[in-house]
Design an enzyme around this catalytic site. Structure first.
Site, PDB file in Angstrom:
ATOM      1  N   GLU A  12       2.686   9.251 -30.224  1.00 54.60           N
ATOM      2  CA  GLU A  12       3.372  10.380 -30.879  1.00 54.60           C
ATOM      3  C   GLU A  12       4.817  10.570 -30.445  1.00 54.60           C
ATOM      4  OE1 GLU A  12       0.787  13.735 -30.191  1.00 54.60           O
ATOM      5  OE2 GLU A  12      -0.878  12.811 -31.242  1.00 54.60           O
TER       6      GLU A  12
ATOM      7  N   ASN B 241       0.910   4.405 -31.289  1.00 49.88           N
ATOM      8  CA  ASN B 241      -0.054   5.255 -31.992  1.00 49.88           C
ATOM      9  C   ASN B 241       0.616   6.563 -32.420  1.00 49.88           C
ATOM     10  OD1 ASN B 241      -2.911   5.678 -32.673  1.00 49.88           O
ATOM     11  ND2 ASN B 241      -2.878   7.324 -31.151  1.00 49.88           N
TER      12      ASN B 241
ATOM     13  N   HIS C 269      -5.564  11.790 -39.236  1.00 52.12           N
ATOM     14  CA  HIS C 269      -6.227  13.099 -39.302  1.00 52.12           C
ATOM     15  C   HIS C 269      -5.911  13.685 -40.677  1.00 52.12           C
ATOM     16  CE1 HIS C 269      -7.274  13.149 -35.060  1.00 52.12           C
ATOM     17  NE2 HIS C 269      -6.025  12.854 -34.745  1.00 52.12           N
TER      18      HIS C 269
ATOM     19  N   GLU D  75      -7.959   7.597 -35.018  1.00 51.04           N
ATOM     20  CA  GLU D  75      -8.495   8.946 -34.755  1.00 51.04           C
ATOM     21  C   GLU D  75      -8.970   9.584 -36.054  1.00 51.04           C
ATOM     22  OE1 GLU D  75      -5.763  11.321 -32.445  1.00 51.04           O
ATOM     23  OE2 GLU D  75      -5.125   9.591 -31.264  1.00 51.04           O
TER      24      GLU D  75
ATOM     25  N   ASP E 168     -10.400  11.513 -38.967  1.00 50.65           N
ATOM     26  CA  ASP E 168     -11.266  12.622 -39.379  1.00 50.65           C
ATOM     27  C   ASP E 168     -10.725  13.154 -40.695  1.00 50.65           C
ATOM     28  OD1 ASP E 168      -9.093  14.121 -38.349  1.00 50.65           O
ATOM     29  OD2 ASP E 168     -10.200  14.763 -36.588  1.00 50.65           O
TER      30      ASP E 168
HETATM   31  O1  G3I Z   1     -13.324  21.325 -21.513  1.00 49.17           O
HETATM   32  C1  G3I Z   1     -12.283  21.702 -20.621  1.00 49.17           C
HETATM   33  C2  G3I Z   1     -12.638  22.960 -19.896  1.00 49.17           C
HETATM   34  O2  G3I Z   1     -13.771  22.764 -19.081  1.00 49.17           O
HETATM   35  C3  G3I Z   1     -11.438  23.368 -19.040  1.00 49.17           C
HETATM   36  O3  G3I Z   1     -11.694  24.600 -18.466  1.00 49.17           O
HETATM   37  C4  G3I Z   1     -10.204  23.485 -19.889  1.00 49.17           C
HETATM   38  C5  G3I Z   1      -8.974  23.804 -19.062  1.00 49.17           C
HETATM   39  O4  G3I Z   1      -7.793  23.562 -19.767  1.00 49.17           O
HETATM   40  O5  G3I Z   1      -9.975  22.284 -20.557  1.00 49.17           O
HETATM   41  C6  G3I Z   1     -11.014  21.890 -21.413  1.00 49.17           C
HETATM   42  O6  G3I Z   1     -10.633  20.700 -21.989  1.00 49.17           O
HETATM   43  C7  G3I Z   1      -9.819  20.768 -23.130  1.00 49.17           C
HETATM   44  C8  G3I Z   1     -10.406  19.799 -24.148  1.00 49.17           C
HETATM   45  O7  G3I Z   1      -9.583  19.660 -25.255  1.00 49.17           O
HETATM   46  C9  G3I Z   1     -11.794  20.289 -24.601  1.00 49.17           C
HETATM   47  O8  G3I Z   1     -12.206  19.593 -25.679  1.00 49.17           O
HETATM   48  C10 G3I Z   1      -8.399  20.397 -22.777  1.00 49.17           C
HETATM   49  O9  G3I Z   1      -7.808  21.367 -21.937  1.00 49.17           O
HETATM   50  C11 G3I Z   1      -7.613  20.253 -24.050  1.00 49.17           C
HETATM   51  O10 G3I Z   1      -6.289  19.876 -23.744  1.00 49.17           O
HETATM   52  C12 G3I Z   1      -8.260  19.234 -24.920  1.00 49.17           C
HETATM   53  O11 G3I Z   1      -7.600  19.063 -26.146  1.00 49.17           O
HETATM   54  C13 G3I Z   1      -7.563  17.733 -26.584  1.00 49.17           C
HETATM   55  C14 G3I Z   1      -6.183  17.441 -27.119  1.00 49.17           C
HETATM   56  O12 G3I Z   1      -6.124  16.129 -27.640  1.00 49.17           O
HETATM   57  C15 G3I Z   1      -5.170  17.533 -25.998  1.00 49.17           C
HETATM   58  O13 G3I Z   1      -3.926  17.205 -26.414  1.00 49.17           O
HETATM   59  C16 G3I Z   1      -8.619  17.487 -27.660  1.00 49.17           C
HETATM   60  O14 G3I Z   1      -9.916  17.595 -27.076  1.00 49.17           O
HETATM   61  C17 G3I Z   1      -8.430  16.091 -28.235  1.00 49.17           C
HETATM   62  O15 G3I Z   1      -9.306  15.921 -29.337  1.00 49.17           O
HETATM   63  C18 G3I Z   1      -7.011  15.908 -28.709  1.00 49.17           C
HETATM   64  O16 G3I Z   1      -6.850  14.585 -29.175  1.00 49.17           O
HETATM   65  C19 G3I Z   1      -5.575  14.281 -29.716  1.00 49.17           C
HETATM   66  C20 G3I Z   1      -5.247  12.857 -29.380  1.00 49.17           C
HETATM   67  O17 G3I Z   1      -5.268  12.680 -27.982  1.00 49.17           O
HETATM   68  C21 G3I Z   1      -3.878  12.478 -29.941  1.00 49.17           C
HETATM   69  N1  G3I Z   1      -3.809  12.737 -31.347  1.00 49.17           N
HETATM   70  C22 G3I Z   1      -4.179  14.096 -31.761  1.00 49.17           C
HETATM   71  C23 G3I Z   1      -5.559  14.444 -31.250  1.00 49.17           C
HETATM   72  C24 G3I Z   1      -5.964  15.818 -31.710  1.00 49.17           C
HETATM   73  O18 G3I Z   1      -5.131  16.824 -31.147  1.00 49.17           O
END
Ligand code: G3I
Length: 467
Positions: free
Chosen positions: A159, A201, A238, A267, A269
């Site tokens: 990105e 990516n 996405h 990725e 969806d």
């Molecule tokens: O689950 C923990 C929790 O236990 C904890 O207390 C908390 C503290 O911050 O974090 C939680 O995890 C979070 C996680 O999602 C849960 O699913 C993370 O903080 C959070 O940052 C994370 O977000 C992820 C996001 O990227 C971060 O940038 C998403 O899951 C993930 O699907 C998403 O994936 C991105 C790709 O890497 C790049 N392209 C876009 C895509 C969608 O945003």
């Protein structure tokens, strides 16, 4: 620089046999494969999913994962903040767990991601200049070395381009270390793991006419010309109403492939349901199958409830783990290699030295004529300490030429990242304004943008102003 390990050579040979362009004819298999991974393998491809390591102990989740997929990407566990929480102190426990789960079941692993403006640990967020450049290169080197021989392909840089027209680089602390930060990351990854496929990516790079797509194309072309070690381009893909599946998607895949790189859908969806969603999934699969160097597809999660956009039900299994119509469409497309509906544009057959089409100077949506009035609604995907907010902007009876959404963040909440909008402010009263391609919304139609935050996002009531 020679990126020619034995595995890379084998893949190249296979690709060469298939011919570096489009249109593959498949011999019908004696009996159709019954899982996504097995069917994709019959097409010489992988079918993968993003995996959240803490869900491996969920039996329903692990059962589907182990049955259906032959490739995995760590949804979060190989990001910079996860692997290097303190400078030069690496924590590989969760990532190693996923790698071991995958390799013991003959699944391949995609690495995501070595260098990114987002999900940086605090110590890195606060760095700049030469110190940051060195820290980034050290991270790339250490991590690629740790996983050498275990990760088939790396999203080396994620990105790095901005949304909207113009095709500029995204501003970030990494970008401010100098425009060559991307190629420096690729060279470091190449030195650490010469046999891994090295990918760039990004999202919103699916529509061939969008400036961001063209800008990434030109960067890859430049890298190939100058010998910067790049092997593949990842299209996140996405898809939703604000960033829909484009009818020229196959053109995008084949155009990147014609530069001499693999293309991977990294990725995937697709928000929606029923037949409409199934048809779009079918089209995406058929587009990939039609391009010899489209080597595989990864969906961004298993069940709808696992998705970062759970409210959009964008995946192949419902929350109970049942196969959706979209699953059936993907499996039958993989098994049959059918013609997509509706037909996509004909891909270019040559090896273009310049982009085959001129990027548009106007946004891709049809201008509705302007006027006031819009509404905004927010859906939240929350966890303890954070959230992802998806905001839907709907135009009133006159349509919009532009829009601005104000949100009062609850006390303690902070915006950490946003997409498909230009954000202003990170706490308290924040504003998100349209970017160039999504300001115009026809009467009654909608677009979506999103942002991620720390703290609690509960209780946000967005207000919308149209221009
Ligand atoms: O689950 C923990 C929790 O236990 C904890 O207390 C908390 C503290 O911050 O974090 C939680 O995890 C979070 C996680 O999602 C849960 O699913 C993370 O903080 C959070 O940052 C994370 O977000 C992820 C996001 O990227 C971060 O940038 C998403 O899951 C993930 O699907 C998403 O994936 C991105 C790709 O890497 C790049 N392209 C876009 C895509 C969608 O945003």
């Amino acid at each position: 620089m020679a990126r020619r390990g034995p595995r890379a050579a084998l893949v190249s040979l296979a690709v060469g046999v298939l011919a570096a362009g489009v249109a593959i004819t498949f011999a019908p298999s004696a009996s159709a494969a019954t899982t996504l991974g097995a069917s994709a393998a019959e097409r010489g491809r992988y079918f993968g999913t993003a995996v959240a390591v803490n869900k491996l102990s969920d039996t329903a989740y692990a059962t589907i994962l182990n049955r259906e997929f032959n490739s995995v990407t760590a949804e979060n566990e190989m990001k910079i903040d996860a692997l290097e929480p303190s400078q030069n102190q690496f924590n590989y426990a969760n990532a190693d767990r996923l790698v071991s789960h995958a390799r013991s079941r003959n699944m391949q692993v995609r690495g995501h991601t070595l260098a990114w403006h987002s999900q940086q640990p605090g110590w890195m967020q606060n760095m700049s200049g030469t110190a940051l450049r060195s820290a980034m290169l050290n991270h790339v080197t250490q991590v690629a070395t740790h996983f050498r021989g275990q990760v088939v392909a790396w999203d080396v840089v994620n990105e790095a381009f901005a949304d909207g027209n113009g095709g500029a680089r995204r501003d970030s602390n990494l970008q401010r270390t100098g425009n060559d930060w991307i190629e420096a990351a690729f060279r470091a990854a190449d030195a650490a793991d010469p046999n891994a496929k090295l990918c760039y990516n990004d999202y919103n790079t699916d529509n061939w006419t969008w400036d961001k797509t063209q800008a990434v194309y030109r960067m890859v072309q430049d890298f190939k010309t100058r010998g910067v070690p790049i092997d593949c381009v990842g299209l996140q893909s996405h898809f939703n109403s604000g960033s829909p599946y484009p009818s020229n998607y196959r053109t995008t895949l084949s155009s990147f492939a014609a530069l001499g790189v693999d293309v991977q859908i990294t990725e995937l969806d697709i928000e929606g349901s029923g037949t409409t969603q199934a048809n779009t999934y079918r089209n995406v699969v058929n587009d990939c199958l039609a391009v010899a160097r489209c080597t595989g597809i990864t969906v961004w999660g298993i069940r709808d409830t696992d998705s970062w956009r759970a409210s959009g039900t964008p995946l192949l299994f419902d929350g109970s783990g049942n196969k959706k119509p979209a699953y059936d469409a993907v499996l039958s497309a993989l098994n049959n290699g059918t013609t997509p509906t509706p037909p996509t544009t004909t891909p270019p057959t040559g090896n273009p030295t310049t982009p085959p089409t001129t990027p548009p100077t106007t946004p891709p949506t049809t201008p509705p004529g302007g006027g006031a009035g819009c509404t905004a609604s927010v859906s939240l995907n929350s966890w303890t300490g954070g959230f992802v907010a998806t905001v839907r902007v709907t135009a009133g009876s006159s349509g919009t030429n532009g829009w601005s959404v104000g949100v009062n963040l609850p006390s303690g909440a902070t915006v950490t990242n946003s997409w498909n909008a230009q954000g202003s402010g990170t706490s308290g009263a924040v504003t998100f304004t349209n970017v160039a391609y999504n300001g115009r919304i026809a009467a009654g139609q909608s677009t979506e943008f999103g942002f991620q935050g720390s703290g609690s996002g509960t209780g946000m009531t967005p207000s919308c102003t149209a221009s």
